[in-house]
Design a protein around this motif. Structure first.
Motif, PDB file in Angstrom:
ATOM      1  N   MET A   1       0.836  -1.167   0.000  1.00 51.76           N
ATOM      2  CA  MET A   1       0.000   0.000   0.000  1.00 51.76           C
ATOM      3  C   MET A   1       0.887   1.238   0.000  1.00 51.76           C
ATOM      4  O   MET A   1       1.892   1.287   0.691  1.00 51.76           O
ATOM      5  CB  MET A   1      -0.920  -0.031   1.212  1.00 51.76           C
ATOM      6  CG  MET A   1      -1.900   1.069   1.256  1.00 51.76           C
ATOM      7  SD  MET A   1      -3.107   0.746   2.524  1.00 51.76           S
ATOM      8  CE  MET A   1      -4.483   1.361   1.684  1.00 51.76           C
ATOM      9  N   ASP A   2       0.507   2.234  -0.757  1.00 46.31           N
ATOM     10  CA  ASP A   2       1.294   3.449  -0.924  1.00 46.31           C
ATOM     11  C   ASP A   2       1.360   4.240   0.384  1.00 46.31           C
ATOM     12  O   ASP A   2       0.333   4.533   1.004  1.00 46.31           O
ATOM     13  CB  ASP A   2       0.658   4.303  -2.024  1.00 46.31           C
ATOM     14  CG  ASP A   2       1.505   5.494  -2.406  1.00 46.31           C
ATOM     15  OD1 ASP A   2       2.554   5.727  -1.777  1.00 46.31           O
ATOM     16  OD2 ASP A   2       1.108   6.210  -3.347  1.00 46.31           O
ATOM     17  N   THR A   3       2.566   4.590   0.804  1.00 43.60           N
ATOM     18  CA  THR A   3       2.772   5.327   2.045  1.00 43.60           C
ATOM     19  C   THR A   3       2.096   6.695   2.000  1.00 43.60           C
ATOM     20  O   THR A   3       1.548   7.152   3.001  1.00 43.60           O
ATOM     21  CB  THR A   3       4.279   5.508   2.311  1.00 43.60           C
ATOM     22  OG1 THR A   3       4.906   4.232   2.251  1.00 43.60           O
ATOM     23  CG2 THR A   3       4.536   6.128   3.662  1.00 43.60           C
ATOM     24  N   ARG A   4       2.111   7.344   0.851  1.00 44.13           N
ATOM     25  CA  ARG A   4       1.466   8.663   0.738  1.00 44.13           C
ATOM     26  C   ARG A   4      -0.033   8.561   0.974  1.00 44.13           C
ATOM     27  O   ARG A   4      -0.636   9.437   1.582  1.00 44.13           O
ATOM     28  CB  ARG A   4       1.748   9.284  -0.628  1.00 44.13           C
ATOM     29  CG  ARG A   4       3.228   9.664  -0.804  1.00 44.13           C
ATOM     30  CD  ARG A   4       3.493  10.146  -2.184  1.00 44.13           C
ATOM     31  NE  ARG A   4       3.357   8.981  -3.086  1.00 44.13           N
ATOM     32  CZ  ARG A   4       3.330   9.050  -4.392  1.00 44.13           C
ATOM     33  NH1 ARG A   4       3.392  10.188  -5.000  1.00 44.13           N
ATOM     34  NH2 ARG A   4       3.213   7.956  -5.114  1.00 44.13           N
ATOM     35  N   LEU A   5      -0.649   7.476   0.498  1.00 41.13           N
ATOM     36  CA  LEU A   5      -2.080   7.277   0.708  1.00 41.13           C
ATOM     37  C   LEU A   5      -2.364   7.054   2.195  1.00 41.13           C
ATOM     38  O   LEU A   5      -3.329   7.602   2.736  1.00 41.13           O
ATOM     39  CB  LEU A   5      -2.582   6.091  -0.113  1.00 41.13           C
ATOM     40  CG  LEU A   5      -4.044   5.710   0.069  1.00 41.13           C
ATOM     41  CD1 LEU A   5      -4.961   6.855  -0.330  1.00 41.13           C
ATOM     42  CD2 LEU A   5      -4.374   4.470  -0.747  1.00 41.13           C
TER      43      LEU A   5
END
Length: 69
Positions: A1-5
């Protein structure tokens, strides 16, 4: 899962922070004790899709034995 999200997502119930539990593939809100599933990297942020996380058990007091005679 994208850290920014993950930095943008909050609990849909209380707007509090979420913890990403990679092994269980879910985002957990400690305040509401809800775990939101993550399917194929996409978080399902619906209260109806969340599972209730049980409260941690209180540690049991150690048994003390009477002193030996």
């Amino acid at each position: 899962m994208d850290t920014r999200l993950l930095e943008l997502l909050v609990c849909p119930v209380c707007k509090g922070p979420l913890e990403h539990h990679r092994d269980a593939q879910e985002l957990v809100c400690r305040a509401d004790r809800l775990a939101f599933p993550v399917h194929d990297g996409i978080p399902v942020m619906l209260e109806s899709a969340a599972r209730v996380v049980p409260e941690p058990e209180e540690p049991k007091p150690a048994l003390s034995l009477p002193p030996a005679p």
